[in-house]
Design a protein around this motif. Structure first.
Motif, PDB file in Angstrom:
ATOM      1  N   GLU A 216       0.835  -1.203   0.000  1.00  0.00           N
ATOM      2  CA  GLU A 216       0.000   0.000   0.000  1.00  0.00           C
ATOM      3  C   GLU A 216       0.869   1.251   0.000  1.00  0.00           C
ATOM      4  OE1 GLU A 216      -3.152   2.466   2.770  1.00  0.00           O
ATOM      5  OE2 GLU A 216      -2.693   0.409   3.310  1.00  0.00           O
ATOM      6  N   ALA A 217       1.935   1.240   0.795  1.00  0.00           N
ATOM      7  CA  ALA A 217       2.846   2.393   0.822  1.00  0.00           C
ATOM      8  C   ALA A 217       3.449   2.624  -0.555  1.00  0.00           C
ATOM      9  CB  ALA A 217       3.953   2.172   1.857  1.00  0.00           C
ATOM     10  N   ASP A 218       3.845   1.548  -1.226  1.00  0.00           N
ATOM     11  CA  ASP A 218       4.405   1.670  -2.574  1.00  0.00           C
ATOM     12  C   ASP A 218       3.395   2.291  -3.535  1.00  0.00           C
ATOM     13  OD1 ASP A 218       6.711   0.474  -1.604  1.00  0.00           O
ATOM     14  OD2 ASP A 218       6.222  -1.513  -2.393  1.00  0.00           O
ATOM     15  N   ALA A 219       2.144   1.841  -3.449  1.00  0.00           N
ATOM     16  CA  ALA A 219       1.103   2.369  -4.334  1.00  0.00           C
ATOM     17  C   ALA A 219       0.815   3.835  -4.034  1.00  0.00           C
ATOM     18  CB  ALA A 219      -0.172   1.537  -4.199  1.00  0.00           C
ATOM     19  N   LEU A 220       0.769   4.191  -2.762  1.00  0.00           N
ATOM     20  CA  LEU A 220       0.470   5.573  -2.382  1.00  0.00           C
ATOM     21  C   LEU A 220       1.561   6.542  -2.840  1.00  0.00           C
ATOM     22  CD1 LEU A 220      -0.970   5.004   1.197  1.00  0.00           C
ATOM     23  CD2 LEU A 220      -2.204   5.994  -0.749  1.00  0.00           C
ATOM     24  N   GLU A 221       2.802   6.054  -2.935  1.00  0.00           N
ATOM     25  CA  GLU A 221       3.897   6.922  -3.387  1.00  0.00           C
ATOM     26  C   GLU A 221       3.642   7.478  -4.779  1.00  0.00           C
ATOM     27  OE1 GLU A 221       8.207   6.238  -2.303  1.00  0.00           O
ATOM     28  OE2 GLU A 221       7.378   4.237  -1.951  1.00  0.00           O
ATOM     29  N   THR A 222       2.917   6.731  -5.596  1.00  0.00           N
ATOM     30  CA  THR A 222       2.701   7.174  -6.971  1.00  0.00           C
ATOM     31  C   THR A 222       1.280   7.675  -7.231  1.00  0.00           C
ATOM     32  OG1 THR A 222       2.161   4.907  -7.649  1.00  0.00           O
ATOM     33  CG2 THR A 222       4.458   5.599  -7.878  1.00  0.00           C
ATOM     34  N   SER A 223       0.374   7.461  -6.285  1.00  0.00           N
ATOM     35  CA  SER A 223      -1.022   7.801  -6.563  1.00  0.00           C
ATOM     36  C   SER A 223      -1.571   8.970  -5.747  1.00  0.00           C
ATOM     37  CB  SER A 223      -1.913   6.572  -6.322  1.00  0.00           C
ATOM     38  OG  SER A 223      -1.915   6.230  -4.946  1.00  0.00           O
ATOM     39  N   SER A 224      -0.828   9.425  -4.739  1.00  0.00           N
ATOM     40  CA  SER A 224      -1.349  10.468  -3.852  1.00  0.00           C
ATOM     41  C   SER A 224      -0.293  11.531  -3.590  1.00  0.00           C
ATOM     42  CB  SER A 224      -1.780   9.860  -2.505  1.00  0.00           C
ATOM     43  OG  SER A 224      -2.792   8.912  -2.688  1.00  0.00           O
TER      44      SER A 224
ATOM     45  N   LEU B 259       1.110   9.906   3.213  1.00  0.00           N
ATOM     46  CA  LEU B 259       1.638   9.637   4.553  1.00  0.00           C
ATOM     47  C   LEU B 259       0.514   9.422   5.557  1.00  0.00           C
ATOM     48  CD1 LEU B 259       3.978   9.449   6.580  1.00  0.00           C
ATOM     49  CD2 LEU B 259       3.905  11.961   6.749  1.00  0.00           C
ATOM     50  N   VAL B 260      -0.456  10.326   5.575  1.00  0.00           N
ATOM     51  CA  VAL B 260      -1.544  10.236   6.560  1.00  0.00           C
ATOM     52  C   VAL B 260      -2.437   9.029   6.277  1.00  0.00           C
ATOM     53  CG1 VAL B 260      -3.606  11.392   7.474  1.00  0.00           C
ATOM     54  CG2 VAL B 260      -1.488  12.683   7.140  1.00  0.00           C
ATOM     55  N   SER B 261      -2.702   8.762   4.997  1.00  0.00           N
ATOM     56  CA  SER B 261      -3.539   7.605   4.642  1.00  0.00           C
ATOM     57  C   SER B 261      -2.879   6.301   5.092  1.00  0.00           C
ATOM     58  CB  SER B 261      -3.780   7.592   3.134  1.00  0.00           C
ATOM     59  OG  SER B 261      -4.548   6.480   2.775  1.00  0.00           O
ATOM     60  N   TRP B 262      -1.592   6.165   4.795  1.00  0.00           N
ATOM     61  CA  TRP B 262      -0.876   4.949   5.193  1.00  0.00           C
ATOM     62  C   TRP B 262      -0.811   4.832   6.714  1.00  0.00           C
ATOM     63  CZ3 TRP B 262       3.558   3.925   7.989  1.00  0.00           C
ATOM     64  CH2 TRP B 262       4.014   2.597   7.932  1.00  0.00           C
ATOM     65  N   LEU B 263      -0.528   5.931   7.376  1.00  0.00           N
ATOM     66  CA  LEU B 263      -0.450   5.923   8.834  1.00  0.00           C
ATOM     67  C   LEU B 263      -1.782   5.495   9.433  1.00  0.00           C
ATOM     68  CD1 LEU B 263       1.383   6.617  11.270  1.00  0.00           C
ATOM     69  CD2 LEU B 263       0.488   8.953  11.151  1.00  0.00           C
ATOM     70  N   ARG B 264      -2.882   6.009   8.889  1.00  0.00           N
ATOM     71  CA  ARG B 264      -4.213   5.650   9.394  1.00  0.00           C
ATOM     72  C   ARG B 264      -4.475   4.152   9.207  1.00  0.00           C
ATOM     73  NH1 ARG B 264      -8.185   8.918  10.603  1.00  0.00           N
ATOM     74  NH2 ARG B 264      -7.400  10.644   9.353  1.00  0.00           N
ATOM     75  N   ASP B 265      -4.144   3.628   8.030  1.00  0.00           N
ATOM     76  CA  ASP B 265      -4.376   2.205   7.766  1.00  0.00           C
ATOM     77  C   ASP B 265      -3.488   1.321   8.640  1.00  0.00           C
ATOM     78  OD1 ASP B 265      -6.314   2.842   5.952  1.00  0.00           O
ATOM     79  OD2 ASP B 265      -5.083   2.460   4.181  1.00  0.00           O
ATOM     80  N   CYS B 266      -2.264   1.753   8.859  1.00  0.00           N
ATOM     81  CA  CYS B 266      -1.335   0.994   9.696  1.00  0.00           C
ATOM     82  C   CYS B 266      -1.845   0.933  11.137  1.00  0.00           C
ATOM     83  CB  CYS B 266       0.049   1.643   9.630  1.00  0.00           C
ATOM     84  SG  CYS B 266       1.381   0.567  10.188  1.00  0.00           S
ATOM     85  N   VAL B 267      -2.280   2.067  11.657  1.00  0.00           N
ATOM     86  CA  VAL B 267      -2.821   2.099  13.021  1.00  0.00           C
ATOM     87  C   VAL B 267      -4.095   1.263  13.102  1.00  0.00           C
ATOM     88  CG1 VAL B 267      -3.867   3.592  14.783  1.00  0.00           C
ATOM     89  CG2 VAL B 267      -1.753   4.300  13.637  1.00  0.00           C
ATOM     90  N   ALA B 268      -4.963   1.372  12.097  1.00  0.00           N
ATOM     91  CA  ALA B 268      -6.208   0.591  12.101  1.00  0.00           C
ATOM     92  C   ALA B 268      -5.907  -0.902  12.107  1.00  0.00           C
ATOM     93  CB  ALA B 268      -7.063   0.956  10.888  1.00  0.00           C
ATOM     94  N   TRP B 269      -4.918  -1.318  11.309  1.00  0.00           N
ATOM     95  CA  TRP B 269      -4.572  -2.736  11.278  1.00  0.00           C
ATOM     96  C   TRP B 269      -4.051  -3.196  12.634  1.00  0.00           C
ATOM     97  CZ3 TRP B 269      -0.080  -5.200  12.396  1.00  0.00           C
ATOM     98  CH2 TRP B 269      -0.121  -6.594  12.220  1.00  0.00           C
ATOM     99  N   THR B 270      -3.145  -2.429  13.238  1.00  0.00           N
ATOM    100  CA  THR B 270      -2.568  -2.862  14.507  1.00  0.00           C
ATOM    101  C   THR B 270      -3.613  -2.869  15.616  1.00  0.00           C
ATOM    102  OG1 THR B 270      -1.767  -0.614  14.948  1.00  0.00           O
ATOM    103  CG2 THR B 270      -0.205  -2.154  13.974  1.00  0.00           C
TER     104      THR B 270
END
Length: 197
Positions: A68-76, A82-93
């Motif tokens: 997901e981080a790799d995809a976000l680097e090119t799409s956002s 950064l915030v989207s990935w951080l939110r998903d990472c926290v939600a998963w944990t």
């Protein structure tokens, strides 16, 4: 691995994921086997230890968050990524209760089965942070280790029943503290209603 063995393994992982979501990482292996409608010996044949089971389960999720981080680097934009990935990472944990303790320990323990996946996940977040820093939308006095520590802290909040209702608000506070005032001003402008002419 034979197709039937792969199917059985995937079924055990799915059942274990549900059990950990409900009861946390300390759920008994016997309970997981019972839920999967197999004997404990069958579970242990696929996953000889609790750590082996957790490694297989968590590694898949770590790999998904890294992708997901790799995809976000090119799409956002850098700050949105950064915030989207951080939110998903926290939600998963938060979803896998107690996993954050294992993740924090695995980062430091090179012998842990989870070490490589955790280091890779932390590096993915560090790349998103560095990209936002280079764009001038994230503060420059933090690094990937700090970002991982913030994920740990926010996930811990989500694990605490009395604090869980505040976790979303506190995530927003932390995210806005990571972003520079320029990025925050842009975000505020997007949220603020436009004046009518």
């Amino acid at each position: 691995m034979r197709a039937d063995a792969r199917k059985n393994r995937d079924h055990l992982l799915a059942v274990a994921g549900t059990a950990i979501t409900e009861q946390g990482v300390d759920v008994s292996l016997r309970d997981i086997a019972r839920r999967a409608d197999v004997g404990l010996a069958t579970l242990l044949r696929h996953f000889p230890t609790r750590e082996a089971l957790l490694d297989a389960l968590l590694r898949t999720s770590f790999d998904e968050l890294t992708a997901e981080a790799d995809a976000l680097e090119t799409s956002s934009s850098p700050d949105d990524a950064l915030v989207s990935w951080l939110r998903d990472c926290v939600a998963w944990t938060t979803e896998y209760r107690g996993a954050i303790v294992l993740m924090a320990a695995a980062i430091e323990d090179t012998e842990s089965a989870l070490h490589t996946s955790c280091v890779t996940l932390r590096a993915a977040g560090a790349r998103l942070l560095a990209r936002a820093q280079a764009a001038g939308t994230a503060r420059t006095d933090i690094d990937g280790a700090d970002l991982f520590a913030l994920v740990t802290a926010l996930a811990w909040l989500g694990d605490q029943r009395s604090l869980a209702p505040r976790a979303g608000h506190l995530f927003d506070v932390v995210a806005s503290a990571i972003l520079t005032s320029a990025a925050n001003s842009d975000a505020e402008g997007e949220r603020r209603p436009q004046a009518r002419s």
